[in-house]
Design a protein around this motif. Structure first.
Motif, PDB file in Angstrom:
ATOM      1  N   GLU A  31      -6.292  -7.910  -0.506  1.00  0.00           N
ATOM      2  CA  GLU A  31      -7.657  -7.594  -0.956  1.00  0.00           C
ATOM      3  C   GLU A  31      -7.686  -6.407  -1.914  1.00  0.00           C
ATOM      4  O   GLU A  31      -8.758  -5.943  -2.298  1.00  0.00           O
ATOM      5  N   GLU A  32      -6.500  -5.909  -2.294  1.00  0.00           N
ATOM      6  CA  GLU A  32      -6.369  -4.855  -3.297  1.00  0.00           C
ATOM      7  C   GLU A  32      -7.106  -3.577  -2.886  1.00  0.00           C
ATOM      8  O   GLU A  32      -7.838  -2.956  -3.667  1.00  0.00           O
ATOM      9  N   ALA A  33      -6.920  -3.187  -1.630  1.00  0.00           N
ATOM     10  CA  ALA A  33      -7.448  -1.897  -1.181  1.00  0.00           C
ATOM     11  C   ALA A  33      -6.723  -0.780  -1.935  1.00  0.00           C
ATOM     12  O   ALA A  33      -5.615  -0.963  -2.435  1.00  0.00           O
ATOM     13  N   PRO A  34      -7.320   0.402  -2.040  1.00  0.00           N
ATOM     14  CA  PRO A  34      -6.636   1.514  -2.726  1.00  0.00           C
ATOM     15  C   PRO A  34      -5.254   1.755  -2.121  1.00  0.00           C
ATOM     16  O   PRO A  34      -5.067   1.666  -0.897  1.00  0.00           O
ATOM     17  N   LEU A  35      -4.284   2.039  -3.007  1.00  0.00           N
ATOM     18  CA  LEU A  35      -2.887   2.145  -2.571  1.00  0.00           C
ATOM     19  C   LEU A  35      -2.701   3.221  -1.517  1.00  0.00           C
ATOM     20  O   LEU A  35      -1.994   3.016  -0.521  1.00  0.00           O
ATOM     21  N   ASP A  36      -3.334   4.398  -1.706  1.00  0.00           N
ATOM     22  CA  ASP A  36      -3.116   5.487  -0.747  1.00  0.00           C
ATOM     23  C   ASP A  36      -3.643   5.113   0.638  1.00  0.00           C
ATOM     24  O   ASP A  36      -3.041   5.455   1.657  1.00  0.00           O
ATOM     25  N   GLN A  37      -4.762   4.352   0.701  1.00  0.00           N
ATOM     26  CA  GLN A  37      -5.282   3.922   2.002  1.00  0.00           C
ATOM     27  C   GLN A  37      -4.310   2.938   2.679  1.00  0.00           C
ATOM     28  O   GLN A  37      -4.077   3.010   3.884  1.00  0.00           O
ATOM     29  N   THR A  38      -3.774   2.025   1.883  1.00  0.00           N
ATOM     30  CA  THR A  38      -2.833   1.041   2.436  1.00  0.00           C
ATOM     31  C   THR A  38      -1.581   1.743   2.976  1.00  0.00           C
ATOM     32  O   THR A  38      -1.093   1.428   4.074  1.00  0.00           O
ATOM     33  N   LEU A  39      -1.064   2.716   2.206  1.00  0.00           N
ATOM     34  CA  LEU A  39       0.159   3.402   2.629  1.00  0.00           C
ATOM     35  C   LEU A  39      -0.088   4.266   3.866  1.00  0.00           C
ATOM     36  O   LEU A  39       0.778   4.380   4.751  1.00  0.00           O
ATOM     37  N   GLU A  40      -1.284   4.879   3.954  1.00  0.00           N
ATOM     38  CA  GLU A  40      -1.596   5.645   5.161  1.00  0.00           C
ATOM     39  C   GLU A  40      -1.659   4.731   6.381  1.00  0.00           C
ATOM     40  O   GLU A  40      -1.235   5.102   7.481  1.00  0.00           O
ATOM     41  N   ALA A  41      -2.183   3.524   6.172  1.00  0.00           N
ATOM     42  CA  ALA A  41      -2.245   2.563   7.281  1.00  0.00           C
ATOM     43  C   ALA A  41      -0.835   2.187   7.755  1.00  0.00           C
ATOM     44  O   ALA A  41      -0.585   2.012   8.958  1.00  0.00           O
ATOM     45  N   ILE A  42       0.110   2.066   6.800  1.00  0.00           N
ATOM     46  CA  ILE A  42       1.494   1.747   7.178  1.00  0.00           C
ATOM     47  C   ILE A  42       2.103   2.900   7.968  1.00  0.00           C
ATOM     48  O   ILE A  42       2.823   2.699   8.966  1.00  0.00           O
ATOM     49  N   CYS A  43       1.802   4.119   7.525  1.00  0.00           N
ATOM     50  CA  CYS A  43       2.305   5.288   8.260  1.00  0.00           C
ATOM     51  C   CYS A  43       1.776   5.291   9.698  1.00  0.00           C
ATOM     52  O   CYS A  43       2.523   5.524  10.659  1.00  0.00           O
ATOM     53  N   ARG A  44       0.478   5.036   9.857  1.00  0.00           N
ATOM     54  CA  ARG A  44      -0.105   5.044  11.209  1.00  0.00           C
ATOM     55  C   ARG A  44       0.522   3.942  12.078  1.00  0.00           C
ATOM     56  O   ARG A  44       0.737   4.124  13.289  1.00  0.00           O
ATOM     57  N   MET A  45       0.806   2.790  11.439  1.00  0.00           N
ATOM     58  CA  MET A  45       1.414   1.698  12.199  1.00  0.00           C
ATOM     59  C   MET A  45       2.782   2.113  12.742  1.00  0.00           C
ATOM     60  O   MET A  45       3.088   1.925  13.927  1.00  0.00           O
ATOM     61  N   LEU A  46       3.650   2.699  11.874  1.00  0.00           N
ATOM     62  CA  LEU A  46       4.998   3.048  12.308  1.00  0.00           C
ATOM     63  C   LEU A  46       4.968   4.217  13.290  1.00  0.00           C
ATOM     64  O   LEU A  46       5.759   4.284  14.235  1.00  0.00           O
ATOM     65  N   GLU A  47       4.046   5.165  13.084  1.00  0.00           N
ATOM     66  CA  GLU A  47       3.924   6.284  14.010  1.00  0.00           C
ATOM     67  C   GLU A  47       3.570   5.794  15.405  1.00  0.00           C
ATOM     68  O   GLU A  47       4.032   6.336  16.415  1.00  0.00           O
ATOM     69  N   ALA A  48       2.755   4.739  15.470  1.00  0.00           N
ATOM     70  CA  ALA A  48       2.398   4.168  16.767  1.00  0.00           C
ATOM     71  C   ALA A  48       3.584   3.474  17.420  1.00  0.00           C
ATOM     72  O   ALA A  48       3.694   3.410  18.649  1.00  0.00           O
ATOM     73  N   GLN A  49       4.481   2.924  16.594  1.00  0.00           N
ATOM     74  CA  GLN A  49       5.627   2.190  17.110  1.00  0.00           C
ATOM     75  C   GLN A  49       6.787   3.111  17.493  1.00  0.00           C
ATOM     76  O   GLN A  49       7.574   2.785  18.389  1.00  0.00           O
ATOM     77  N   LEU A  50       6.934   4.238  16.760  1.00  0.00           N
ATOM     78  CA  LEU A  50       8.023   5.185  17.025  1.00  0.00           C
ATOM     79  C   LEU A  50       7.421   6.412  17.696  1.00  0.00           C
ATOM     80  O   LEU A  50       6.791   7.250  17.033  1.00  0.00           O
ATOM     81  N   GLN A  51       7.550   6.550  18.975  1.00  0.00           N
ATOM     82  CA  GLN A  51       6.930   7.654  19.701  1.00  0.00           C
ATOM     83  C   GLN A  51       7.471   8.989  19.196  1.00  0.00           C
ATOM     84  O   GLN A  51       8.687   9.199  19.154  1.00  0.00           O
ATOM     85  N   GLY A  52       6.533   9.838  18.800  1.00  0.00           N
ATOM     86  CA  GLY A  52       6.914  11.155  18.317  1.00  0.00           C
ATOM     87  C   GLY A  52       7.214  11.203  16.835  1.00  0.00           C
ATOM     88  O   GLY A  52       7.451  12.272  16.282  1.00  0.00           O
ATOM     89  N   GLY A  53       7.212  10.069  16.140  1.00  0.00           N
ATOM     90  CA  GLY A  53       7.516  10.042  14.720  1.00  0.00           C
ATOM     91  C   GLY A  53       6.321  10.433  13.880  1.00  0.00           C
ATOM     92  O   GLY A  53       5.162  10.157  14.223  1.00  0.00           O
ATOM     93  N   ILE A  54       6.573  11.114  12.761  1.00  0.00           N
ATOM     94  CA  ILE A  54       5.544  11.480  11.782  1.00  0.00           C
ATOM     95  C   ILE A  54       6.023  10.937  10.440  1.00  0.00           C
ATOM     96  O   ILE A  54       7.140  11.233  10.008  1.00  0.00           O
ATOM     97  N   CYS A  55       5.199  10.144   9.783  1.00  0.00           N
ATOM     98  CA  CYS A  55       5.637   9.420   8.578  1.00  0.00           C
ATOM     99  C   CYS A  55       4.991   9.971   7.319  1.00  0.00           C
ATOM    100  O   CYS A  55       3.841  10.444   7.332  1.00  0.00           O
ATOM    101  N   SER A  56       5.738   9.867   6.226  1.00  0.00           N
ATOM    102  CA  SER A  56       5.201  10.200   4.892  1.00  0.00           C
ATOM    103  C   SER A  56       5.833   9.261   3.877  1.00  0.00           C
ATOM    104  O   SER A  56       6.927   8.734   4.104  1.00  0.00           O
ATOM    105  N   ILE A  57       5.111   9.038   2.792  1.00  0.00           N
ATOM    106  CA  ILE A  57       5.586   8.142   1.737  1.00  0.00           C
ATOM    107  C   ILE A  57       5.484   8.870   0.408  1.00  0.00           C
ATOM    108  O   ILE A  57       4.452   9.487   0.102  1.00  0.00           O
ATOM    109  N   MET A  58       6.552   8.795  -0.392  1.00  0.00           N
ATOM    110  CA  MET A  58       6.573   9.405  -1.721  1.00  0.00           C
ATOM    111  C   MET A  58       6.802   8.312  -2.758  1.00  0.00           C
ATOM    112  O   MET A  58       7.520   7.332  -2.496  1.00  0.00           O
ATOM    113  N   GLN A  59       6.183   8.488  -3.926  1.00  0.00           N
ATOM    114  CA  GLN A  59       6.269   7.495  -5.000  1.00  0.00           C
ATOM    115  C   GLN A  59       7.058   8.077  -6.170  1.00  0.00           C
ATOM    116  O   GLN A  59       6.834   9.217  -6.577  1.00  0.00           O
TER     117      GLN A  59
END
Length: 870
Positions: A31-59
């Motif tokens: 649906e072409e959501a803004p890229l930063d919102q999509t990437l934050e959603a991916i971070c939240r997904m992995l943080e939920a899966q990896l207990q104690g993990g904090i995620c960041s994405i660089m371009q």
């Protein structure tokens, strides 16, 4: 055990939540959501899966030198500001190193890792002790960025963590690539909207090194090179050596941001020079100059006026069309010029036409209306186009397709007329040939349907004015198809030509004979004083057609059926007469052929009823609006030995329609096939149901259509029906008429053997009414014969009928066949048939046909005999 179950349930719930999260993110990408919102959603997904993990994405930037933070909300603002831009290098933290090496980089303890030495204090103040960074790579190998996972304790990834990280990285790559694709598309649309769309001039773009990136079709026209050949080529390859330095200087100015405009002479691929008015503009995207646009207008000077005139004169001389020039300033419009083609077309030498008006080419067949149009338009100083019949010098005619145009001076006054003539005589001949064939049958040369309809309209109008009558005869040959099929189309065509010749010879002047196609002919008889004359002609045509024909080595005989319709005051549309004659012809066919039949209103009603009944029958087929009634068969002991399935059609308005009314129609139209298939399937299901409710294994007899029996798919359909309904094959008996077996007897016997192999019984219905019952009966693998009800009805009163029945029963028993008598209504008939040894009895005396519900009640009172005793 409970812990295992609970653990398994938790795993399933976690897997489901993970799948739902991935689907949500994929939806955001689609649906072409803004890229930063999509990437934050991916971070939240992995943080939920990896207990104690904090995620960041660089371009990564375009030249892959630096990384820029784009997602990582759980990191503090101070930390995010510190790493907002990171260089890509071999020992630059986890992300810079991962981007440089393009592989997973694991920093197990940041306090001890030398790659974090410069920002160890920053990591410590953030409480970060471990960092794993995974490169994000595009499908084409480009570096898109990095995906980092931080922990507040020293840690290394296990297989579970790596699997989750790889899944997240794939989503990041997909989101970034989609965003870059949208950006590239947006830039491309800007370029093309700016310069290329609807621009009449040559438009192109170059990169900052001077290579063509894009070019429109006008660039190809100006240079002689295709657009594909221009792309990627440096502009210097299209310049003259003396212009290279100046053009390079202006190109550099434009690349620095300064638009330039100048004229330049560019050589075409064919060696000619084009002078261009050239404008160059910088291409600015996101405040960066990324290339140069160019717009070139061709301002090449036209060739000298004298050169152009010489070329035009040479072109006129070389033309295949005749060209005349007349002086508009002199009365009579004398010819001042004629080219060679004019002399060749007309046969007149140039000296013979100069000074004369062109009307000398006209003659007796020249259309006065076309000449008048020509003169009128010339008087109005307008262009004119006419087609004239002109004459050559030797007197032969030719068709002249003539265009005349005025030539005006600078003030708009007409000074001359230029005439272009084209000899279209061959085209006219061809058109006449086409016109003839458009109205005539190619095989017989008779009028075809199109010409017939034109003549009919004309003749109807004529007889209306004269107060006379017009008759239409619709003639169809009888049994022509078997001749055509057995002897071949060549013989059939020759026969049709012979019929056409005979019919043509019998026509009066003014009559029209047409072939509609196939073996159908129509005759128009205008100028009749009374309708009786039409019947006389029709009877004469019957006699003419019926005489023998000699076609090659064959002597053939034919007859025909003729329908007659006569015009009257009630005819509004002439074509109705053909339709009426056609219906009357069909009636003549029904009455035995080789006959004439007048059209009457009754025929319309009958045909209308037939069409209506057919449509209603089709609706009943589609809705399966039929019923099956069952009439019991009684054995010699008075027990029920089986039933016959009888089709009933309860019409919603007319009530029950007799099978004698709709079955013959269904046989003609082919609708009997789906009806028969429905009857067979329904009867099998009903009988199987009787067995399930404990009423005995009865035999059911089903009447079979000849069309169904002779179909190649019959046996396969029958096997499928038995398999689907579950009815055992020995409980089914098919009833065939003798006529079914007379058509393709060998194939019929083969099918009967296949039925016997399946265990399906076969009975010959209406036995004794066929052509050769006694001669072929011994060869047929059948089980029963049914004595026709016409013999049964007379058995008590006719010694002949009684003798026939006794003979049939005796012969059948000697052949091992059982005999069924149908139509028994009197006790005396039953008594005599029993005395003669008949095996099974059927008729109103025992039971009328009844629906399944009534049959169940009937069988409850009469215990049925098993299939073995039937």
């Amino acid at each position: 055990m409970v812990r295992l179950v609970v653990g398994h349930s938790r795993d399933l719930m976690a897997a489901r939540e993970q799948l739902e999260q991935q689907q949500t993110i994929q939806a955001m990408i689609v649906e072409e959501a803004p890229l930063d919102q999509t990437l934050e959603a991916i971070c939240r997904m992995l943080e939920a899966q990896l207990q104690g993990g904090i995620c960041s994405i660089m371009q990564a930037d375009v030249d892959e030198r630096r990384l820029h933070l784009i997602a990582g909300e759980r990191l503090s603002t101070a930390y995010r500001q510190a790493i907002v831009s990171v260089a890509i290098g071999p020992d630059v933290g986890a992300c810079g190193s991962s981007a440089h090496r393009r592989e997973l980089v694991v920093c197990e303890d940041l306090a001890l890792d030398p790659r974090w030495e410069r920002i160890a204090d920053l990591a410590a103040s953030e409480g970060l002790r471990a960092c794993w960074s995974y490169p994000v790579i595009a499908r084409d190998g480009r570096l898109l960025g990095t995906f980092a996972t931080y922990y507040r304790r020293p840690a290394t990834p296990g297989s579970h963590e790596l699997e989750r990280i790889v899944q997240a990285v794939d989503l990041v790559a997909l989101a970034m690539e989609r965003a870059q694709d949208r950006r590239a598309l947006w830039e491309s649309e800007q370029r093309y909207r700016s310069l290329f769309t609807y621009n009449p001039d040559a438009v192109f773009s170059m990169d900052l090194q001077g290579h063509f990136v894009t070019a429109n079709d006008h660039c190809a026209a100006l240079t002689g090179y295709s657009v594909e050949a221009l792309r990627g080529t440096h502009f210097s390859e299209f310049l003259q050596p003396d212009d290279l330095a100046a053009v390079q200087q202006t190109f550099e100015l434009t690349g620095a941001g300064e638009p330039c405009r100048y004229e330049l002479q560019v050589p075409h691929r064919d060696g000619t020079l084009h002078r261009l008015d050239l404008t160059t503009l910088p291409v600015v995207v996101d405040e960066r100059i990324i290339g140069v646009y160019g717009i070139a207008k061709d301002v090449t000077r036209r060739r000298e006026h004298e050169t152009r005139l010489r070329i035009l004169e040479r072109g006129v001389e070389a033309s295949v069309n005749g060209v005349l020039i007349a002086d508009a300033g002199v009365p009579g419009l004398p010819i001042i010029y004629a080219n060679d083609a004019f002399q060749r077309i007309t046969g007149y030498a140039r000296a013979e036409v100069i000074g004369r008006n062109a009307h000398f080419l006209q003659g007796s067949e020249t259309d006065p209306a076309a000449v008048q149009k020509l003169r009128h338009e010339l008087a109005q100083h307008r262009e004119v186009h006419v087609t004239l019949c002109n004459y050559r010098k030797d007197g032969t005619p030719f068709w002249n397709d003539l265009y005349i145009s005025p030539v005006r001076d600078e003030q708009g006054a007409v000074t001359h007329y230029v005439g272009i003539q084209h000899d279209i005589s061959e085209q006219k001949t061809y058109e006449a040939h086409l016109a003839y064939h458009a109205g005539h049958d190619a095989l017989t040369g008779l009028a075809n349907r199109s010409l017939l309809e034109d003549r009919l309209v004309h003749d109807v109008e004529l007889v209306r004015r004269q107060g006379k009558r017009l008759a239409v005869l619709f003639l169809d040959l009888d049994e022509f198809k078997p001749i055509n099929d057995s002897l071949g189309h060549a013989v059939g065509d020759e026969l049709l030509r012979g019929v056409a010749q005979r019919l043509s010879a019998a026509m009066r002047p003014g009559d029209t004979l047409a072939r509609l196609g196939g073996d159908e002919f129509v005759v128009l008889l205008p100028d009749l004083h009374d309708a009786g004359q039409a019947m006389e002609v029709a009877e004469r045509l019957l006699s003419i057609v019926s005489r023998p024909y000699r076609v090659g080595a064959h002597e053939l005989s034919l007859s025909c059926s003729i329908g007659i319709a006569v015009s009257g005051a009630d005819i509004e549309q002439p074509l109705e007469l053909i339709q009426q004659a056609d219906m009357a012809m069909y009636r003549a066919k029904q009455q035995g052929r080789n006959a004439c039949q007048w059209f009457t209103p009754e025929i319309i009603h009958r045909m209308g009823d037939r069409v209506t009944l057919r449509n209603e029958l089709q609706e009943a087929i589609e809705a399966q609006a039929f019923e099956l009634h069952y009439q019991p068969l009684i054995d010699r002991e008075g027990k029920v030995a089986g039933v016959e399935a009888l089709l009933r059609w309860p019409h919603p308005l007319r009530g029950y329609i007799s099978p004698a009314q709709f079955i013959p129609l269904a046989e003609e139209t082919g609708q009997i096939i789906p009806i028969s298939e429905w009857v067979l399937a329904r009867a099998c299901r009903d009988l199987h149901q009787l067995d399930r409710v404990g009423l005995g294994r009865l035999n059911v007899a089903v009447n079979l259509s000849p069309l169904q029996f002779h179909r190649a798919s019959f046996l396969g359909k029958l096997r499928e029906t038995l398999a689907v309904t579950g009815l055992p094959a020995p409980q089914l008996s098919l009833e065939l008429t003798e006529g079914v077996l007379m058509n393709d007897t060998e194939g019929a016997i083969e099918t009967l053997h296949a039925l016997r192999t399946m265990g399906v019984g076969v009975a010959i219905d209406d036995f004794g009414t066929g052509f050769s019952s006694l001669s072929y009966l011994k060869h047929l693998p059948i089980d029963r014969v049914k004595i026709d009800r016409s013999f049964v009805s007379g058995v008590a009163n006719s010694a002949e009928d009684a003798a026939i029945i006794q003979g049939i029963i005796s012969m059948a028993h000697h052949l091992g066949l059982k005999v069924v008598a149908e139509g028994i209504e009197q006790e005396q008939q039953h008594h005599l048939l029993t005395a003669h040894g008949c095996d099974l009895f059927q008729g109103f005396l025992f039971a009328r046909p009844m629906p399944l519900e009534s049959l169940i009640e009937f069988l409850a009172e009469h215990r049925p005999l098993s299939i073995d005793g039937a």
